[in-house]
Design an enzyme around this catalytic site. Structure first.
Site, mmCIF file in Angstrom:
data_model
loop_
_atom_site.group_PDB
_atom_site.id
_atom_site.type_symbol
_atom_site.label_atom_id
_atom_site.label_comp_id
_atom_site.label_asym_id
_atom_site.label_seq_id
_atom_site.Cartn_x
_atom_site.Cartn_y
_atom_site.Cartn_z
ATOM 1 N N LYS A 5 47.076 48.161 35.809
ATOM 2 C CA LYS A 5 47.900 46.934 35.863
ATOM 3 C C LYS A 5 47.008 45.749 36.231
ATOM 4 O O LYS A 5 47.133 44.660 35.676
ATOM 5 C CB LYS A 5 49.031 47.116 36.877
ATOM 6 N N HIS A 35 46.529 36.312 48.383
ATOM 7 C CA HIS A 35 47.728 36.244 47.563
ATOM 8 C C HIS A 35 48.791 35.387 48.239
ATOM 9 O O HIS A 35 49.451 34.582 47.609
ATOM 10 C CB HIS A 35 48.242 37.670 47.372
HETATM 11 C C1 MEV Z 1 48.535 43.048 41.427
HETATM 12 O O1 MEV Z 1 49.136 42.282 40.399
HETATM 13 C C2 MEV Z 1 47.424 43.922 40.853
HETATM 14 C C3 MEV Z 1 46.785 44.902 41.846
HETATM 15 O O2 MEV Z 1 47.787 45.742 42.405
HETATM 16 C C4 MEV Z 1 45.789 45.724 41.050
HETATM 17 C C5 MEV Z 1 45.188 46.885 41.818
HETATM 18 O O3 MEV Z 1 45.819 47.396 42.736
HETATM 19 O O4 MEV Z 1 44.064 47.276 41.424
HETATM 20 C C6 MEV Z 1 46.121 44.178 42.979
#
Ligand code: MEV
Length: 437
Positions: free
Chosen positions: A265, A383
């Protein structure tokens, strides 16, 4: 764009939108006015949208941004990104800057060969049917070429044929077609529909579906990078420790489909925005990516990371990514959406394979940013400060109120609408009291 682009883009995020348009357009050799006009109203008015899909009521805009500091095969590139998730563009730019310290991304793409499937059912002898079709290969491929003369003229066309015997009385015939700069869906479907009846006749069965496969295994991109460990020092950890943390995160995804899904993702957080910005079919890319990730019988990460060497001055973090990438730069939405055309110009796209490689670089950068944050300080701090801005806007903050409210609720670690409303009210009454509200 020349190799001095790095300095032109430092502090890019602190500039106004107008200034960013100027810098980005100039770097890409575009007229800033043309770029601004292409992006106005999300690049698409309702009248034009009404010609693209059915039952249109209006349009729906998303942020159009560019990731900076991407160096691909020795050349600095801007990566247009359409995305609603805060911090993705910043994360890609920051990771690309680290990768640039190791010389940038090395990318390669397969020839743009796609698969069109013809299903044939009710076959008495699938093995005999398969060999009959294989013997008729030249005839079938000539018929494919005859059905897509424009593509053949542009250097594409039929490249091969595969017969797959499926459950019991069913086969799937794969027509392999080089789509050059097109994504190819229409071409593939046209060719499959044209030759389908003859294929069924040769197989002695009943004709079923005739449609492309979005599992574009012959049209992959591969991207690699090697980040010097010294570039990775962060949060009190030395660069080798950060490289090890990223490798450990990668190994987690390599053995656990639950983690691999989220890992992927994070890769698609980079890829989809480039695919969307350039007017391409992101559902097709998503479907192909996840099917490819499962091809070995278990769901696997599309990118992996290893630390090589030892000592902060000689160790590197090496990343590699591979996935199918069926993108087009002609036809489809890219031809009718002004912002998609502007995106191609900003990225200085030279063809479909070039765009596919760029999307791959952005995917690997996005993955690196996520794993580096997760393996060190966690992602919430970065974030939340960006999320805080959206929350501030959602309660009515505007202009410089947005930053002020976001700063206050982030510092208090209470990022929600109630806290933002209270902070906004306090800010406004303080300003009113000072007479500057
Ligand atoms: C968030 O949009 C994407 C993450 O969860 C990807 C990951 O965990 O590698 C931060």
């Amino acid at each position: 764009m020349t190799s001095d682009s790095d300095s032109r883009f430092s502090g890019f995020y602190r500039r106004t939108i107008e200034e960013r348009i100027g810098v980005a357009a100039t770097a890409a050799g575009m007229d800033p006015g043309e770029l601004a006009t292409s992006l106005a109203q999300g690049g698409l008015d309702a009248a034009r949208a009404d010609k693209i899909v059915e039952n249109v009521l209006g349009t729906y805009a998303l942020p159009f941004a560019v990731a900076v500091h991407v160096v691909m095969n020795g050349r600095p590139r801007l990566a247009p990104m359409v995305v609603e998730e805060p911090s993705v563009v910043a994360a890609v730019s920051a990771a690309a800057r680290l990768v640039a310290q190791g010389g940038g991304f090395t990318a390669e793409a397969d020839d743009p060969v796609m698969i069109a499937q013809v299903q044939v059912l009710d076959i008495a002898d699938p093995v005999a049917a398969a060999s009959t079709i294989e013997r008729a290969k030249d005839e079938i491929l000539s018929a494919v070429d005859a059905s897509i003369p424009g593509m053949v003229k542009r250097g594409g066309g039929a490249r091969g044929l595969e017969v797959r015997t499926l459950a019991g009385d069913m086969i799937a015939v794969h027509l392999l077609i080089d789509c050059r700069d097109a994504m190819g869906a229409n071409l593939l479907n046209t060719a499959a529909e044209r030759v389908g009846p003859r294929v069924a006749e040769l197989a002695g069965g009943r004709l079923g579906l005739r449609i492309l496969s979005n599992l574009a295994v012959h049209r992959r991109v591969r991207v690699r990078c090697a980040v010097p460990a010294r570039a990775l020092s962060a949060g009190g950890l030395d660069g080798v420790a950060v490289a090890d943390a990223v490798e450990a995160a990668s190994r987690f995804a390599e053995v656990d489909p639950f983690r691999a899904t989220t890992h992927n993702k994070g890769i698609m957080n980079g890829i989809d925005p480039v695919v969307i910005a350039t007017g391409n079919d992101w559902r097709a890319v998503e479907a192909g990516a996840h099917a490819f990730a499962s091809l070995q019988g278990t769901y696997r990460p599309l990118a992996t990371w290893r630390r090589t060497g030892s000592g902060v001055d000689s160790a590197h973090l090496q990343g590699s990514l591979e996935l199918p990438m069926a993108l087009g730069v002609v036809g489809g939405t890219s031809g009718v959406h002004p912002a998609a055309r502007a995106a191609m110009k900003l990225a200085q796209v030279t063809g479909a394979s070039d765009l596919a490689m760029l999307a791959g670089c952005v995917g690997l950068a996005s993955n690196l940013a996520a794993l580096k944050a997760l393996g060190t300080e966690g992602i919430q701090r970065g974030h939340m400060s960006l999320h805080a801005r959206s929350v501030a806007i959602s309660v009515g903050a505007s202009g410089d109120e947005v930053e002020a409210v976001a700063r206050e609720i982030s510092a208090a670690k209470v990022v929600n609408a109630g806290a933002a409303s209270d902070a906004l009210a306090r800010l406004r009454s303080a300003r009113a009291a000072k007479g500057d509200g």
